[in-house]
Enzyme design. Structure first.
Site, PDB file in Angstrom:
ATOM      1  N   LYS A  60      -7.178   0.774   0.728  1.00 31.14           N
ATOM      2  CA  LYS A  60      -6.202   1.042  -0.206  1.00 31.14           C
ATOM      3  C   LYS A  60      -6.579   0.710  -1.515  1.00 31.14           C
ATOM      4  O   LYS A  60      -6.728  -0.576  -1.854  1.00 31.14           O
ATOM      5  CB  LYS A  60      -4.966   0.474   0.339  1.00 31.14           C
TER       6      LYS A  60
ATOM      7  N   LYS B 162      -6.338   5.440   1.581  1.00 31.61           N
ATOM      8  CA  LYS B 162      -5.456   5.760   0.674  1.00 31.61           C
ATOM      9  C   LYS B 162      -5.628   5.603  -0.700  1.00 31.61           C
ATOM     10  O   LYS B 162      -6.148   4.448  -1.244  1.00 31.61           O
ATOM     11  CB  LYS B 162      -4.086   4.811   1.206  1.00 31.61           C
TER      12      LYS B 162
HETATM   13  C1  PBG Z   1       3.355  -0.520   0.114  1.00 32.42           C
HETATM   14  C2  PBG Z   1       2.893   0.762   0.053  1.00 32.42           C
HETATM   15  C3  PBG Z   1       2.973   1.620  -1.237  1.00 32.42           C
HETATM   16  C4  PBG Z   1       2.596   2.918  -0.720  1.00 32.42           C
HETATM   17  C5  PBG Z   1       2.582   2.881   0.711  1.00 32.42           C
HETATM   18  N1  PBG Z   1       2.999   1.638   1.105  1.00 32.42           N
HETATM   19  C6  PBG Z   1       3.010   1.388  -2.441  1.00 32.42           C
HETATM   20  C7  PBG Z   1       2.174   0.245  -3.353  1.00 32.42           C
HETATM   21  O1  PBG Z   1       1.242   0.114  -2.818  1.00 32.42           O
HETATM   22  O2  PBG Z   1       2.629   0.034  -4.391  1.00 32.42           O
HETATM   23  C8  PBG Z   1       2.451   4.275  -1.680  1.00 32.42           C
HETATM   24  C9  PBG Z   1       2.609   5.282  -0.759  1.00 32.42           C
HETATM   25  C10 PBG Z   1       2.719   6.740  -1.939  1.00 32.42           C
HETATM   26  O3  PBG Z   1       2.420   6.509  -2.956  1.00 32.42           O
HETATM   27  O4  PBG Z   1       3.065   7.462  -1.286  1.00 32.42           O
HETATM   28  N2  PBG Z   1       4.429  -1.000   0.880  1.00 32.42           N
END
Ligand code: PBG
Length: 327
Positions: free
Chosen positions: A199, A252
Protein backbone atom coordinates in the site's frame (compact mmCIF):
# COMPACT_ATOMS: atom_id res chain seq x y z
CA UNK A 1 7.99 -15.02 -51.62
CA UNK A 2 7.05 -11.61 -52.79
CA UNK A 3 8.37 -8.69 -50.82
CA UNK A 4 5.12 -6.90 -51.56
CA UNK A 5 2.90 -9.15 -49.45
CA UNK A 6 3.67 -9.74 -45.77
CA UNK A 7 2.93 -13.34 -44.75
CA UNK A 8 2.35 -12.43 -41.15
CA UNK A 9 -0.55 -10.06 -40.74
CA UNK A 10 -1.50 -9.52 -37.08
CA UNK A 11 -4.43 -7.47 -38.31
CA UNK A 12 -6.21 -10.65 -39.51
CA UNK A 13 -7.29 -11.51 -35.99
CA UNK A 14 -8.43 -7.97 -35.25
CA UNK A 15 -10.81 -7.72 -38.19
CA UNK A 16 -14.20 -8.25 -36.55
CA UNK A 17 -15.65 -8.01 -33.05
CA UNK A 18 -16.22 -11.79 -33.08
CA UNK A 19 -12.59 -12.50 -33.91
CA UNK A 20 -11.36 -10.07 -31.32
CA UNK A 21 -13.60 -11.65 -28.72
CA UNK A 22 -12.36 -15.12 -29.66
CA UNK A 23 -8.69 -14.28 -29.19
CA UNK A 24 -8.98 -11.97 -26.16
CA UNK A 25 -6.46 -13.08 -23.52
CA UNK A 26 -8.04 -11.21 -20.64
CA UNK A 27 -11.66 -11.37 -19.69
CA UNK A 28 -13.62 -9.55 -17.09
CA UNK A 29 -16.41 -11.11 -15.13
CA UNK A 30 -18.56 -9.92 -12.23
CA UNK A 31 -17.34 -12.66 -9.89
CA UNK A 32 -13.86 -11.17 -9.50
CA UNK A 33 -15.11 -7.66 -8.71
CA UNK A 34 -15.43 -6.32 -5.17
CA UNK A 35 -17.46 -3.22 -4.35
CA UNK A 36 -16.16 -0.92 -1.59
CA UNK A 37 -19.08 0.60 0.38
CA UNK A 38 -19.35 3.24 3.08
CA UNK A 39 -21.87 3.11 5.89
CA UNK A 40 -22.31 6.10 8.17
CA UNK A 41 -23.82 6.18 11.62
CA UNK A 42 -26.56 8.65 12.51
CA UNK A 43 -27.78 9.77 9.09
CA UNK A 44 -31.33 9.30 7.85
CA UNK A 45 -30.59 9.45 4.13
CA UNK A 46 -27.69 8.35 1.96
CA UNK A 47 -25.23 11.22 1.40
CA UNK A 48 -23.57 11.65 -1.98
CA UNK A 49 -19.77 11.92 -1.91
CA UNK A 50 -19.05 15.08 -3.93
CA UNK A 51 -15.66 14.00 -5.23
CA UNK A 52 -16.96 10.55 -6.23
CA UNK A 53 -20.13 11.00 -8.31
CA UNK A 54 -22.32 7.91 -7.92
CA UNK A 55 -20.78 6.91 -4.58
CA UNK A 56 -22.66 7.40 -1.30
CA UNK A 57 -22.20 7.29 2.41
CA UNK A 58 -24.97 4.84 3.13
CA UNK A 59 -27.47 4.48 5.91
CA UNK A 60 -27.89 0.93 7.13
CA UNK A 61 -31.00 0.65 4.97
CA UNK A 62 -29.56 2.14 1.79
CA UNK A 63 -26.53 -0.11 2.25
CA UNK A 64 -28.77 -3.17 2.37
CA UNK A 65 -30.28 -2.08 -0.93
CA UNK A 66 -26.88 -1.41 -2.57
CA UNK A 67 -25.58 -4.77 -1.33
CA UNK A 68 -28.62 -6.55 -2.66
CA UNK A 69 -28.15 -4.90 -6.08
CA UNK A 70 -24.48 -5.87 -6.15
CA UNK A 71 -25.27 -9.48 -5.27
CA UNK A 72 -28.00 -9.61 -7.88
CA UNK A 73 -25.59 -8.32 -10.52
CA UNK A 74 -23.21 -11.14 -9.62
CA UNK A 75 -20.53 -9.00 -7.97
CA UNK A 76 -18.15 -11.28 -6.08
CA UNK A 77 -17.73 -9.33 -2.88
CA UNK A 78 -18.31 -6.21 -0.85
CA UNK A 79 -15.85 -4.48 1.43
CA UNK A 80 -17.31 -2.37 4.20
CA UNK A 81 -15.96 0.90 5.57
CA UNK A 82 -17.64 2.51 8.56
CA UNK A 83 -17.99 6.16 9.47
CA UNK A 84 -18.91 6.39 13.17
CA UNK A 85 -20.82 9.29 14.74
CA UNK A 86 -18.24 9.74 17.50
CA UNK A 87 -14.46 9.50 17.13
CA UNK A 88 -11.82 9.44 19.85
CA UNK A 89 -8.12 8.92 20.33
CA UNK A 90 -8.33 5.13 20.51
CA UNK A 91 -10.93 4.72 17.77
CA UNK A 92 -13.26 3.01 20.25
CA UNK A 93 -16.15 2.69 17.80
CA UNK A 94 -14.09 0.34 15.64
CA UNK A 95 -14.35 -2.65 17.99
CA UNK A 96 -17.63 -1.77 19.68
CA UNK A 97 -19.93 -4.78 19.10
CA UNK A 98 -22.64 -2.23 18.32
CA UNK A 99 -20.38 -0.03 16.18
CA UNK A 100 -21.71 0.89 12.77
CA UNK A 101 -19.69 -1.68 10.82
CA UNK A 102 -20.67 -4.48 13.17
CA UNK A 103 -24.35 -3.51 12.84
CA UNK A 104 -24.10 -3.35 9.08
CA UNK A 105 -22.31 -6.70 8.98
CA UNK A 106 -25.14 -8.38 10.85
CA UNK A 107 -27.66 -6.74 8.49
CA UNK A 108 -25.85 -7.95 5.39
CA UNK A 109 -25.22 -11.46 6.62
CA UNK A 110 -28.83 -11.89 7.62
CA UNK A 111 -30.06 -10.50 4.25
CA UNK A 112 -27.56 -12.16 1.96
CA UNK A 113 -25.95 -15.05 3.79
CA UNK A 114 -23.15 -16.29 1.57
CA UNK A 115 -24.63 -14.98 -1.71
CA UNK A 116 -21.78 -12.45 -1.83
CA UNK A 117 -18.52 -12.38 0.13
CA UNK A 118 -18.86 -9.76 2.85
CA UNK A 119 -15.47 -8.33 3.77
CA UNK A 120 -14.37 -5.53 6.07
CA UNK A 121 -11.61 -2.98 5.96
CA UNK A 122 -9.72 -3.16 9.22
CA UNK A 123 -8.07 0.09 10.22
CA UNK A 124 -8.44 2.89 12.72
CA UNK A 125 -8.34 6.04 10.62
CA UNK A 126 -12.12 6.27 10.18
CA UNK A 127 -12.55 5.96 13.95
CA UNK A 128 -9.83 8.15 15.47
CA UNK A 129 -10.35 11.86 16.09
CA UNK A 130 -6.83 12.57 14.79
CA UNK A 131 -7.45 10.56 11.59
CA UNK A 132 -4.37 8.36 11.92
CA UNK A 133 -4.37 4.62 11.26
CA UNK A 134 -3.17 3.81 14.77
CA UNK A 135 -3.02 5.02 18.32
CA UNK A 136 -0.49 7.73 19.10
CA UNK A 137 2.36 8.06 21.56
CA UNK A 138 2.56 11.10 23.84
CA UNK A 139 4.72 12.81 21.23
CA UNK A 140 2.15 12.22 18.47
CA UNK A 141 3.77 9.34 16.63
CA UNK A 142 1.93 6.19 15.65
CA UNK A 143 2.64 3.47 18.20
CA UNK A 144 3.00 0.38 16.01
CA UNK A 145 2.69 -2.30 18.67
CA UNK A 146 -0.06 -0.66 20.71
CA UNK A 147 -1.95 -0.35 17.43
CA UNK A 148 -1.60 -4.08 16.82
CA UNK A 149 -3.50 -4.73 20.03
CA UNK A 150 -6.31 -2.50 18.80
CA UNK A 151 -6.34 -4.27 15.43
CA UNK A 152 -6.59 -7.67 17.17
CA UNK A 153 -9.62 -6.46 19.07
CA UNK A 154 -11.25 -5.02 15.93
CA UNK A 155 -10.63 -8.33 14.15
CA UNK A 156 -12.62 -10.15 16.83
CA UNK A 157 -15.48 -7.65 16.71
CA UNK A 158 -15.69 -7.93 12.91
CA UNK A 159 -15.41 -11.72 12.93
CA UNK A 160 -18.10 -12.06 15.56
CA UNK A 161 -20.43 -9.77 13.58
CA UNK A 162 -20.02 -11.94 10.49
CA UNK A 163 -17.19 -10.66 8.30
CA UNK A 164 -15.84 -13.45 6.10
CA UNK A 165 -12.62 -11.71 5.08
CA UNK A 166 -10.70 -9.09 7.04
CA UNK A 167 -8.65 -6.51 5.16
CA UNK A 168 -6.06 -4.90 7.43
CA UNK A 169 -5.15 -1.64 5.65
CA UNK A 170 -3.12 0.27 8.21
CA UNK A 171 0.36 -0.84 7.11
CA UNK A 172 1.55 -1.51 10.67
CA UNK A 173 4.39 -4.01 10.88
CA UNK A 174 3.10 -7.36 12.10
CA UNK A 175 -0.58 -6.55 11.57
CA UNK A 176 -1.47 -9.76 9.72
CA UNK A 177 0.20 -11.93 12.37
CA UNK A 178 -1.49 -10.09 15.23
CA UNK A 179 -4.90 -10.47 13.64
CA UNK A 180 -4.35 -14.12 12.70
CA UNK A 181 -3.32 -14.97 16.25
CA UNK A 182 -6.33 -13.18 17.74
CA UNK A 183 -8.73 -14.89 15.34
CA UNK A 184 -7.29 -18.35 15.89
CA UNK A 185 -7.22 -17.89 19.65
CA UNK A 186 -10.94 -17.11 19.63
CA UNK A 187 -12.02 -20.00 17.42
CA UNK A 188 -12.18 -17.98 14.19
CA UNK A 189 -9.59 -19.90 12.24
CA UNK A 190 -11.93 -20.01 9.24
CA UNK A 191 -11.97 -16.22 8.75
CA UNK A 192 -9.67 -15.20 5.88
CA UNK A 193 -7.22 -12.31 5.76
CA UNK A 194 -6.73 -10.17 2.70
CA UNK A 195 -3.54 -8.25 3.42
CA UNK A 196 -3.31 -4.75 2.08
CA UNK A 197 0.27 -5.87 1.72
CA UNK A 198 1.53 -3.34 -0.79
CA UNK A 199 0.00 0.00 0.00
CA UNK A 200 1.60 3.17 -1.25
CA UNK A 201 1.45 6.61 0.36
CA UNK A 202 -0.66 7.86 -2.50
CA UNK A 203 -2.34 11.11 -3.49
CA UNK A 204 -4.92 8.95 -5.26
CA UNK A 205 -6.67 8.36 -1.91
CA UNK A 206 -7.83 12.00 -1.79
CA UNK A 207 -11.55 11.48 -2.54
CA UNK A 208 -11.76 8.47 -0.17
CA UNK A 209 -10.83 10.69 2.72
CA UNK A 210 -13.98 12.69 2.03
CA UNK A 211 -16.06 9.51 1.74
CA UNK A 212 -14.67 7.97 4.93
CA UNK A 213 -14.04 11.28 6.73
CA UNK A 214 -10.57 10.15 7.68
CA UNK A 215 -8.05 12.75 6.51
CA UNK A 216 -5.24 12.97 9.11
CA UNK A 217 -5.51 16.16 11.19
CA UNK A 218 -1.75 16.60 11.10
CA UNK A 219 1.11 14.94 9.27
CA UNK A 220 0.59 12.26 6.66
CA UNK A 221 0.85 8.51 6.18
CA UNK A 222 4.36 8.44 4.73
CA UNK A 223 5.93 6.86 7.84
CA UNK A 224 3.97 3.64 7.31
CA UNK A 225 2.72 3.51 3.72
CA UNK A 226 5.23 2.80 0.97
CA UNK A 227 7.17 5.38 -1.01
CA UNK A 228 5.95 5.45 -4.65
CA UNK A 229 9.59 5.41 -5.73
CA UNK A 230 10.11 1.87 -4.44
CA UNK A 231 9.24 -1.47 -6.01
CA UNK A 232 11.51 -4.06 -4.35
CA UNK A 233 10.12 -3.58 -0.86
CA UNK A 234 6.70 -4.59 -2.19
CA UNK A 235 7.83 -8.20 -2.37
CA UNK A 236 9.26 -7.97 1.10
CA UNK A 237 5.89 -6.75 2.40
CA UNK A 238 4.06 -9.50 0.48
CA UNK A 239 6.25 -12.29 1.85
CA UNK A 240 6.01 -10.96 5.39
CA UNK A 241 2.22 -10.99 5.12
CA UNK A 242 2.21 -14.51 3.69
CA UNK A 243 4.48 -15.70 6.49
CA UNK A 244 2.13 -14.13 9.00
CA UNK A 245 -0.85 -15.95 7.52
CA UNK A 246 -2.37 -13.75 4.81
CA UNK A 247 -4.64 -15.69 2.45
CA UNK A 248 -4.63 -13.06 -0.30
CA UNK A 249 -2.42 -10.07 -0.96
CA UNK A 250 -3.34 -6.68 -2.31
CA UNK A 251 -1.60 -3.99 -4.31
CA UNK A 252 -2.99 -0.48 -3.91
CA UNK A 253 -3.53 1.79 -5.82
CA UNK A 254 -3.90 -0.23 -9.03
CA UNK A 255 -3.64 1.88 -12.18
CA UNK A 256 -0.39 3.68 -11.44
CA UNK A 257 1.18 0.50 -10.00
CA UNK A 258 0.55 -2.11 -12.68
CA UNK A 259 4.24 -3.01 -12.71
CA UNK A 260 3.91 -3.94 -9.03
CA UNK A 261 0.77 -5.98 -9.68
CA UNK A 262 2.73 -7.97 -12.26
CA UNK A 263 5.74 -8.46 -10.00
CA UNK A 264 3.57 -9.70 -7.17
CA UNK A 265 1.58 -11.97 -9.49
CA UNK A 266 4.80 -13.56 -10.73
CA UNK A 267 6.10 -14.07 -7.19
CA UNK A 268 3.19 -15.66 -5.32
CA UNK A 269 0.66 -18.46 -5.62
CA UNK A 270 -2.19 -16.88 -3.68
CA UNK A 271 -4.91 -14.63 -5.16
CA UNK A 272 -3.61 -11.18 -6.01
CA UNK A 273 -6.03 -8.32 -5.40
CA UNK A 274 -5.73 -4.81 -6.81
CA UNK A 275 -7.61 -1.79 -5.47
CA UNK A 276 -8.70 0.75 -8.06
CA UNK A 277 -8.88 3.59 -5.57
CA UNK A 278 -11.01 6.68 -5.19
CA UNK A 279 -8.72 8.99 -7.16
CA UNK A 280 -8.65 6.62 -10.11
CA UNK A 281 -12.44 6.64 -10.04
CA UNK A 282 -12.72 10.40 -9.62
CA UNK A 283 -10.33 11.20 -12.46
CA UNK A 284 -12.26 9.14 -14.99
CA UNK A 285 -15.63 10.44 -13.79
CA UNK A 286 -14.41 14.05 -13.93
CA UNK A 287 -12.85 13.83 -17.38
CA UNK A 288 -15.96 12.06 -18.69
CA UNK A 289 -18.21 14.72 -17.20
CA UNK A 290 -16.25 17.30 -19.15
CA UNK A 291 -16.71 15.25 -22.31
CA UNK A 292 -12.97 14.71 -22.63
CA UNK A 293 -13.02 10.91 -22.61
CA UNK A 294 -15.55 8.16 -23.32
CA UNK A 295 -16.64 7.16 -19.81
CA UNK A 296 -17.67 3.55 -20.39
CA UNK A 297 -14.75 2.65 -22.63
CA UNK A 298 -12.27 4.18 -20.21
CA UNK A 299 -13.76 2.32 -17.26
CA UNK A 300 -13.62 -1.00 -19.09
CA UNK A 301 -10.08 -0.36 -20.35
CA UNK A 302 -8.89 0.55 -16.87
CA UNK A 303 -10.27 -2.70 -15.45
CA UNK A 304 -9.03 -4.95 -18.24
CA UNK A 305 -5.59 -3.42 -17.80
CA UNK A 306 -5.55 -4.20 -14.09
CA UNK A 307 -6.53 -7.79 -14.84
CA UNK A 308 -3.99 -8.05 -17.68
CA UNK A 309 -1.27 -6.90 -15.29
CA UNK A 310 -2.08 -9.94 -13.16
CA UNK A 311 -4.78 -9.10 -10.64
CA UNK A 312 -7.20 -11.94 -9.96
CA UNK A 313 -9.59 -9.77 -7.98
CA UNK A 314 -10.29 -6.06 -8.42
CA UNK A 315 -11.79 -3.68 -5.90
CA UNK A 316 -13.65 -1.00 -7.84
CA UNK A 317 -16.38 1.51 -7.08
CA UNK A 318 -17.85 0.63 -10.48
CA UNK A 319 -18.35 -3.04 -9.56
CA UNK A 320 -22.15 -3.12 -9.75
CA UNK A 321 -22.36 -1.02 -12.90
CA UNK A 322 -19.71 -3.06 -14.68
CA UNK A 323 -21.18 -6.38 -13.53
CA UNK A 324 -24.52 -5.33 -15.04
CA UNK A 325 -22.85 -4.35 -18.30
CA UNK A 326 -21.06 -7.69 -18.47
CA UNK A 327 -24.25 -9.67 -17.88
C1 PBG B 1 -7.38 3.15 5.25
C2 PBG B 1 -7.79 3.11 3.82
C3 PBG B 1 -7.65 4.11 2.87
C4 PBG B 1 -8.20 3.62 1.67
C5 PBG B 1 -8.67 2.34 1.94
N1 PBG B 1 -8.38 2.03 3.28
C6 PBG B 1 -7.16 5.50 3.01
C7 PBG B 1 -5.79 5.80 3.38
O1 PBG B 1 -4.92 4.96 3.51
O2 PBG B 1 -5.56 6.99 3.56
C8 PBG B 1 -8.25 4.36 0.37
C9 PBG B 1 -9.19 3.82 -0.67
C10 PBG B 1 -9.46 4.73 -1.81
O3 PBG B 1 -8.82 5.76 -2.01
O4 PBG B 1 -10.39 4.40 -2.57
N2 PBG B 1 -8.43 2.73 6.10
Amino acid sequence: MSAQFPAARPRRLRRTPALRRLVAETRLSPAELVLPVFVKEGISEAQPVASMPGVFQHTRDSLRKAAHEAAEAGVGGLILFGVPAVKDGAGSAADDPDGIVQQALRDLRSDLGDAIVVMTDLCLDEYTDHGHCGVLTASGEIDNDATLERYASIALAQAEAGSAVLGPSGMMDGQVGAIREALDGAGHSDIAIMGYSVKYASAYYGPFREAAECAPRFGDRATHQQDPANADESLREVFLDLDEGADMVMVKPAGAYLDIVRRVRDAVDVPVVAYQVSGEYAMIEAAAEKGWIDRERTIMESLVSIRRAGADIVLTYWATEVARRLA
